[in-house]
Design a protein around this motif. Structure first.
Motif, PDB file in Angstrom:
ATOM      1  N   HIS A 147      -0.132  15.164   4.612  1.00  0.00           N
ATOM      2  CA  HIS A 147       0.534  16.438   4.847  1.00  0.00           C
ATOM      3  C   HIS A 147       0.216  16.984   6.235  1.00  0.00           C
ATOM      4  CE1 HIS A 147       1.405  17.646   0.391  1.00  0.00           C
ATOM      5  NE2 HIS A 147       1.463  16.338   0.564  1.00  0.00           N
ATOM      6  N   SER A 148      -0.434  16.207   7.081  1.00  0.00           N
ATOM      7  CA  SER A 148      -0.821  16.674   8.402  1.00  0.00           C
ATOM      8  C   SER A 148       0.264  16.362   9.433  1.00  0.00           C
ATOM      9  CB  SER A 148      -2.150  16.025   8.818  1.00  0.00           C
ATOM     10  OG  SER A 148      -1.983  14.631   9.031  1.00  0.00           O
ATOM     11  N   THR A 149       0.124  16.949  10.599  1.00  0.00           N
ATOM     12  CA  THR A 149       1.128  16.777  11.641  1.00  0.00           C
ATOM     13  C   THR A 149       1.331  15.309  11.995  1.00  0.00           C
ATOM     14  OG1 THR A 149       0.861  18.958  12.629  1.00  0.00           O
ATOM     15  CG2 THR A 149       1.597  17.209  14.089  1.00  0.00           C
ATOM     16  N   ALA A 154       4.059  13.566   2.845  1.00  0.00           N
ATOM     17  CA  ALA A 154       3.772  13.216   1.453  1.00  0.00           C
ATOM     18  C   ALA A 154       3.679  11.717   1.204  1.00  0.00           C
ATOM     19  CB  ALA A 154       4.789  13.823   0.486  1.00  0.00           C
ATOM     20  N   TYR A 155       3.861  10.895   2.247  1.00  0.00           N
ATOM     21  CA  TYR A 155       3.881   9.444   2.027  1.00  0.00           C
ATOM     22  C   TYR A 155       2.939   8.674   2.952  1.00  0.00           C
ATOM     23  CZ  TYR A 155       8.047  10.730  -0.578  1.00  0.00           C
ATOM     24  OH  TYR A 155       8.908  11.332  -1.453  1.00  0.00           O
ATOM     25  N   ARG A 206       1.936   5.840  -4.171  1.00  0.00           N
ATOM     26  CA  ARG A 206       0.785   6.716  -4.390  1.00  0.00           C
ATOM     27  C   ARG A 206       1.144   8.196  -4.225  1.00  0.00           C
ATOM     28  NH1 ARG A 206      -2.244   2.582  -1.517  1.00  0.00           N
ATOM     29  NH2 ARG A 206      -2.141   3.785   0.424  1.00  0.00           N
ATOM     30  N   SER A 207       2.340   8.469  -3.739  1.00  0.00           N
ATOM     31  CA  SER A 207       2.730   9.850  -3.473  1.00  0.00           C
ATOM     32  C   SER A 207       2.872  10.650  -4.765  1.00  0.00           C
ATOM     33  CB  SER A 207       4.060   9.883  -2.709  1.00  0.00           C
ATOM     34  OG  SER A 207       4.566  11.197  -2.628  1.00  0.00           O
ATOM     35  N   THR A 212      11.274  11.002  -5.990  1.00  0.00           N
ATOM     36  CA  THR A 212      12.037  10.780  -4.759  1.00  0.00           C
ATOM     37  C   THR A 212      11.607   9.556  -3.958  1.00  0.00           C
ATOM     38  OG1 THR A 212      10.558  12.309  -3.599  1.00  0.00           O
ATOM     39  CG2 THR A 212      12.605  13.213  -4.492  1.00  0.00           C
ATOM     40  N   TRP A 213      10.384   9.065  -4.144  1.00  0.00           N
ATOM     41  CA  TRP A 213       9.928   8.006  -3.242  1.00  0.00           C
ATOM     42  C   TRP A 213      10.741   6.716  -3.366  1.00  0.00           C
ATOM     43  CZ3 TRP A 213       8.247   3.205  -4.574  1.00  0.00           C
ATOM     44  CH2 TRP A 213       7.703   2.994  -5.836  1.00  0.00           C
TER      45      TRP A 213
END
Length: 245
Positions: A147-149, A154-155, A206-207, A212-213
């Motif tokens: 979730h970082s820049t 999410a993946y 793993r998300s 949606t993945w």
């Protein structure tokens, strides 16, 4: 009066140069997505009378305007398939935004549709996202590398050593060629993945986004607009340009 006119002319020239293309870039096939002066080439609704967006053109930038206008994505009117997208951005403390690309449809989860549905609501692109966030202060980024820049949100976590800081300009790029994706941040490649590989399938599986993945990994749809996200806080974009590959 003359001094004021001269200063205004210099400012206008500087903004035009900032959001422009060099002769070499034009010859190399680069296209400008933002002219530095207007929202020409961008959309945020399919309504005949779209609501005022939570975006403004400010001093040669595209800026989110929290608390003013309707919270919407800004989408390019044009669609793109394989390309390199370059852009610069800056965020205020605690902000959260992103760039969405390779839409697999519109809507959420299993209810995807091919085109944006008409109606008063905002357009909801379902695609991959280049995350933009205050890594140190936003709760969504702390202790969650995916979730970082510069993550594929999410993946896929970015391979970087330093947090993305607010209140300074950063440069980014997205390379999408077939199933090969790259995310770059401040001149460094931080994501490099082939979506057709076993590695990608393991990472995506793993998300937490179980619905949606599989759709995003398969990439049945390769051509779509590109969207700038409004989420939390003020974010500025400039020098948005793209080269089709």
């Amino acid at each position: 009066m003359l001094r004021t006119i001269l200063l205004a002319g210099l400012l206008t020239g500087a903004l035009a140069a900032q959001n422009g293309l060099t002769d070499a870039e034009r010859a190399d096939g680069w296209e400008l997505l933002f002219d530095g002066r207007s929202l020409d080439g961008w959309m945020w609704s399919v309504n005949a009378n779209p609501p005022p967006p939570c975006w403004a053109v400010e001093a040669g930038t595209l800026r989110t305007t929290p608390g003013t206008g309707t919270p919407v994505y800004l989408l390019t009117e044009a669609s793109f398939r394989d390309y390199e997208l370059r852009f610069e951005w800056k965020m205020e403390v605690g902000a959260n935004s992103g760039v969405k690309y390779r839409f697999q449809g519109y809507g959420g989860g299993k209810g995807l549709v091919e085109t944006p549905p008409a109606g008063p609501g905002r357009i909801e692109p379902n695609g991959l996202e280049y995350q933009i966030i205050d890594d140190m202060r936003h709760a969504d980024a702390r202790n969650r590398p995916t979730h970082s820049t510069a993550a594929i949100y999410a993946y896929v976590a970015p391979d970087k050593d330093e947090a993305a800081l607010p209140e300074i300009w950063h440069s980014s790029s997205i390379v999408a060629r077939g199933l090969h994706l790259e995310h770059w941040l401040d001149g460094r490649k931080v994501v490099d993945i082939d979506l057709g590989s076993p590695q990608a399938e393991a990472v995506f599986a793993r998300s937490e986004r179980k619905n949606t993945w599989p759709v995003l990994l398969k990439q049945a749809r390769r051509e779509s607009p590109i969207a700038l996200q409004f989420h939390d806080g003020a974010v500025w974009f400039r020098n948005l340009k793209i080269k089709r590959l």
